[in-house]
Motif scaffolding. Sequence first.
Motif, PDB file in Angstrom:
ATOM      1  N   ARG A  96       1.074   5.462  -0.199  1.00  0.00           N
ATOM      2  CA  ARG A  96       0.233   6.593   0.212  1.00  0.00           C
ATOM      3  C   ARG A  96       0.797   7.895  -0.333  1.00  0.00           C
ATOM      4  O   ARG A  96       1.986   8.174  -0.186  1.00  0.00           O
ATOM      5  CB  ARG A  96       0.166   6.654   1.735  1.00  0.00           C
ATOM      6  N   LEU A 116      -7.524   2.871  -3.376  1.00  0.00           N
ATOM      7  CA  LEU A 116      -8.312   2.511  -2.194  1.00  0.00           C
ATOM      8  C   LEU A 116      -9.026   3.719  -1.601  1.00  0.00           C
ATOM      9  O   LEU A 116     -10.185   3.642  -1.221  1.00  0.00           O
ATOM     10  CB  LEU A 116      -7.414   1.897  -1.117  1.00  0.00           C
ATOM     11  N   ILE A 117      -8.307   4.828  -1.484  1.00  0.00           N
ATOM     12  CA  ILE A 117      -8.833   6.040  -0.847  1.00  0.00           C
ATOM     13  C   ILE A 117      -8.338   7.246  -1.636  1.00  0.00           C
ATOM     14  O   ILE A 117      -7.181   7.290  -2.068  1.00  0.00           O
ATOM     15  CB  ILE A 117      -8.297   6.185   0.599  1.00  0.00           C
ATOM     16  N   PHE A 167      -7.717  -9.225  -4.347  1.00  0.00           N
ATOM     17  CA  PHE A 167      -7.006  -8.012  -4.758  1.00  0.00           C
ATOM     18  C   PHE A 167      -6.812  -7.952  -6.272  1.00  0.00           C
ATOM     19  O   PHE A 167      -6.586  -6.885  -6.825  1.00  0.00           O
ATOM     20  CB  PHE A 167      -5.640  -7.911  -4.086  1.00  0.00           C
ATOM     21  N   ARG A 211      -4.838  -0.726  -7.597  1.00  0.00           N
ATOM     22  CA  ARG A 211      -6.135  -0.049  -7.550  1.00  0.00           C
ATOM     23  C   ARG A 211      -6.144   0.998  -6.454  1.00  0.00           C
ATOM     24  O   ARG A 211      -5.467   0.879  -5.438  1.00  0.00           O
ATOM     25  CB  ARG A 211      -7.274  -1.033  -7.378  1.00  0.00           C
ATOM     26  N   VAL A 223       0.860  -1.176   0.000  1.00  0.00           N
ATOM     27  CA  VAL A 223       0.000   0.000   0.000  1.00  0.00           C
ATOM     28  C   VAL A 223       0.903   1.235   0.000  1.00  0.00           C
ATOM     29  O   VAL A 223       1.713   1.420   0.909  1.00  0.00           O
ATOM     30  CB  VAL A 223      -0.940   0.033   1.225  1.00  0.00           C
ATOM     31  N   GLU A 252      -4.173   9.914  -0.744  1.00  0.00           N
ATOM     32  CA  GLU A 252      -4.552   8.959  -1.777  1.00  0.00           C
ATOM     33  C   GLU A 252      -3.790   7.679  -1.448  1.00  0.00           C
ATOM     34  O   GLU A 252      -2.599   7.725  -1.172  1.00  0.00           O
ATOM     35  CB  GLU A 252      -4.069   9.527  -3.117  1.00  0.00           C
ATOM     36  N   CYS A 253      -4.472   6.530  -1.416  1.00  0.00           N
ATOM     37  CA  CYS A 253      -3.814   5.258  -1.126  1.00  0.00           C
ATOM     38  C   CYS A 253      -4.060   4.285  -2.263  1.00  0.00           C
ATOM     39  O   CYS A 253      -5.198   4.132  -2.725  1.00  0.00           O
ATOM     40  CB  CYS A 253      -4.336   4.652   0.183  1.00  0.00           C
ATOM     41  N   TRP A 254      -2.977   3.626  -2.695  1.00  0.00           N
ATOM     42  CA  TRP A 254      -3.037   2.660  -3.782  1.00  0.00           C
ATOM     43  C   TRP A 254      -2.556   1.307  -3.285  1.00  0.00           C
ATOM     44  O   TRP A 254      -1.547   1.216  -2.593  1.00  0.00           O
ATOM     45  CB  TRP A 254      -2.140   3.105  -4.933  1.00  0.00           C
ATOM     46  N   LEU A 255      -3.275   0.258  -3.685  1.00  0.00           N
ATOM     47  CA  LEU A 255      -2.905  -1.116  -3.364  1.00  0.00           C
ATOM     48  C   LEU A 255      -2.232  -1.734  -4.585  1.00  0.00           C
ATOM     49  O   LEU A 255      -2.798  -1.714  -5.678  1.00  0.00           O
ATOM     50  CB  LEU A 255      -4.155  -1.928  -2.998  1.00  0.00           C
TER      51      LEU A 255
END
Length: 190
Positions: free
Chosen positions: A22, A54-55, A47, A52, A20, A61-64
């Motif tokens: 951020r 997430l927030i 997943f 993708r 993850v 902004e958070c990306w997985l």
Amino acid sequence: MHSPDTDSNVRRPGLRAAVVMRREYIGNQWQPWRWNLSDVVPNEAAFGDKPRLLIKDEQQECWLHPNFLVELSLGDAEGYYLNVTTDHPCFWVVWRMEEEALLADEPLAVPQIVTLSYHDAGRWLDAQENVEQVAAPAEVVFWLKDFVAQHHVLEPKRRQRPQSFKSLQDRFGSPARVSTDKFRGGGGRG
């Protein structure tokens, strides 16, 4: 974390992880946003295979980023030993900014490699890559300790050879002289 892969097709012990990343607002006029590693979590089939979002809000902004294989190599047992013998064993993640990321409006921080090796992290830092760390969960630390116990051999401490061949110096770095003459009484030699 899920238990490590034990599939017979896996040549080296390993586990699957997702990263993850951020992006946080810092309000600096030259750099209003910055990227950092947020977490390494157990990978799950849900997943998928692609990063993708997430927030996303005005502060972050958070990306997985799913499906990273974290493998252990017999040749790097010392690197894992150095990790598990610290106060805070961790994962290290190498990440790079990708300008052409089709998933976001702006450049995206994309993880490249996830490792548990102290030596790998050091090599990437020496190469001036973006390398960040995050604490490893207890089950990963136990798994890594078990691997280290089975495969790491401490090298015996080598006896330091006598330094008799070196010239003597005083505390100021000047050559020192040693005399075997005996001095007796009130300052005179005799």
